[in-house]
Design a protein around this motif. Sequence first.
Motif, PDB file in Angstrom:
ATOM      1  N   TYR A  51      15.387  -6.242   1.248  1.00  0.00           N
ATOM      2  CA  TYR A  51      14.176  -7.056   1.171  1.00  0.00           C
ATOM      3  C   TYR A  51      13.181  -6.490   2.180  1.00  0.00           C
ATOM      4  CZ  TYR A  51      11.317 -11.317   1.346  1.00  0.00           C
ATOM      5  OH  TYR A  51      10.285 -12.223   1.296  1.00  0.00           O
ATOM      6  N   PHE A  52      11.977  -6.158   1.707  1.00  0.00           N
ATOM      7  CA  PHE A  52      10.985  -5.476   2.547  1.00  0.00           C
ATOM      8  C   PHE A  52       9.665  -6.232   2.453  1.00  0.00           C
ATOM      9  CE2 PHE A  52       9.680  -0.774   3.596  1.00  0.00           C
ATOM     10  CZ  PHE A  52       9.113  -1.190   4.779  1.00  0.00           C
ATOM     11  N   VAL A  53       9.122  -6.631   3.603  1.00  0.00           N
ATOM     12  CA  VAL A  53       7.832  -7.324   3.667  1.00  0.00           C
ATOM     13  C   VAL A  53       6.902  -6.465   4.520  1.00  0.00           C
ATOM     14  CG1 VAL A  53       6.617  -9.434   4.350  1.00  0.00           C
ATOM     15  CG2 VAL A  53       8.997  -9.562   3.542  1.00  0.00           C
ATOM     16  N   PHE A  54       5.690  -6.258   4.024  1.00  0.00           N
ATOM     17  CA  PHE A  54       4.747  -5.423   4.767  1.00  0.00           C
ATOM     18  C   PHE A  54       3.311  -5.840   4.468  1.00  0.00           C
ATOM     19  CE2 PHE A  54       6.005  -3.349   0.840  1.00  0.00           C
ATOM     20  CZ  PHE A  54       4.805  -3.009   0.241  1.00  0.00           C
ATOM     21  N   ARG A  55       2.440  -5.545   5.426  1.00  0.00           N
ATOM     22  CA  ARG A  55       0.995  -5.733   5.252  1.00  0.00           C
ATOM     23  C   ARG A  55       0.459  -4.426   4.675  1.00  0.00           C
ATOM     24  NH1 ARG A  55      -1.004  -9.450   7.994  1.00  0.00           N
ATOM     25  NH2 ARG A  55       0.302  -9.103   9.818  1.00  0.00           N
ATOM     26  N   TRP A  56      -0.441  -4.505   3.708  1.00  0.00           N
ATOM     27  CA  TRP A  56      -0.954  -3.302   3.066  1.00  0.00           C
ATOM     28  C   TRP A  56      -2.458  -3.396   2.870  1.00  0.00           C
ATOM     29  CZ3 TRP A  56      -3.385  -3.815  -1.697  1.00  0.00           C
ATOM     30  CH2 TRP A  56      -3.223  -5.053  -2.332  1.00  0.00           C
ATOM     31  N   LYS A  57      -3.057  -2.216   2.686  1.00  0.00           N
ATOM     32  CA  LYS A  57      -4.478  -2.185   2.315  1.00  0.00           C
ATOM     33  C   LYS A  57      -4.746  -0.883   1.574  1.00  0.00           C
ATOM     34  CE  LYS A  57      -6.139  -0.418   6.725  1.00  0.00           C
ATOM     35  NZ  LYS A  57      -6.989  -0.649   7.873  1.00  0.00           N
ATOM     36  N   ILE A  58      -5.767  -0.949   0.745  1.00  0.00           N
ATOM     37  CA  ILE A  58      -6.255   0.229   0.024  1.00  0.00           C
ATOM     38  C   ILE A  58      -7.723   0.358   0.372  1.00  0.00           C
ATOM     39  CG2 ILE A  58      -6.693   1.287  -2.213  1.00  0.00           C
ATOM     40  CD1 ILE A  58      -4.267  -0.246  -3.302  1.00  0.00           C
ATOM     41  N   GLU A  59      -8.083   1.540   0.880  1.00  0.00           N
ATOM     42  CA  GLU A  59      -9.469   1.812   1.254  1.00  0.00           C
ATOM     43  C   GLU A  59      -9.989   2.979   0.434  1.00  0.00           C
ATOM     44  OE1 GLU A  59      -9.818   0.586   5.873  1.00  0.00           O
ATOM     45  OE2 GLU A  59      -8.729   2.452   5.484  1.00  0.00           O
ATOM     46  N   LEU A  60     -11.270   2.935   0.143  1.00  0.00           N
ATOM     47  CA  LEU A  60     -11.939   4.016  -0.573  1.00  0.00           C
ATOM     48  C   LEU A  60     -13.235   4.309   0.168  1.00  0.00           C
ATOM     49  CD1 LEU A  60     -11.938   5.888  -3.053  1.00  0.00           C
ATOM     50  CD2 LEU A  60     -13.183   4.108  -4.280  1.00  0.00           C
ATOM     51  N   ASP A  61     -13.403   5.548   0.565  1.00  0.00           N
ATOM     52  CA  ASP A  61     -14.588   5.964   1.323  1.00  0.00           C
ATOM     53  C   ASP A  61     -14.808   5.092   2.555  1.00  0.00           C
ATOM     54  OD1 ASP A  61     -15.090   7.975  -0.588  1.00  0.00           O
ATOM     55  OD2 ASP A  61     -16.231   6.569  -1.834  1.00  0.00           O
ATOM     56  N   GLY A  62     -13.694   4.757   3.229  1.00  0.00           N
ATOM     57  CA  GLY A  62     -13.772   3.975   4.452  1.00  0.00           C
ATOM     58  C   GLY A  62     -14.003   2.485   4.258  1.00  0.00           C
TER      59      GLY A  62
END
Length: 146
Positions: free
Chosen positions: A108-119
């Motif tokens: 079981y894996f919990v993580f904070r994530w984000k996707i950025e494009l051109d900053g």
Amino acid sequence: MKALLISILIMATTSTLTSFTMPKGDAVQEVKQALEGQIEAWNKGDLEKAMTFYWNSPEMLWISKSGTEKGYQEVYDMFLQDFTDRSKMGVYTYEPLHIEQVSKEAVYFVFRWKIELDGKRLMGGVSSQVWKKVNGRWVVTSEHAS
């Protein structure tokens, strides 16, 4: 009663931790490497390869604020619709929050994530994934992204 006391002690101890410590163990490390492989494929714009880290089964489950999708193909189609232009997939980064081996063949894996494009941030949140060892390889069988 003893199990309840141990559970309370564990919760009290873990709630006071200020930083995430990666547990030791082959399964945990293998899953972390698999997630890294998935993110590497994503960041190269290779959606097809990134999807190979999900369980190719009609039982694969995706949960988001929009509801649920069940089935590998349905989830894959959702991603294809959202990211028709691979250059808009952005750069995916994550921060582990919790990981535990719950059985010999499940993590079981919990993580904070984000996707950025051109900053600029496109999207992000917290995900919880259930990884299982299926046919000798670790795959996500369920994910809740919010």
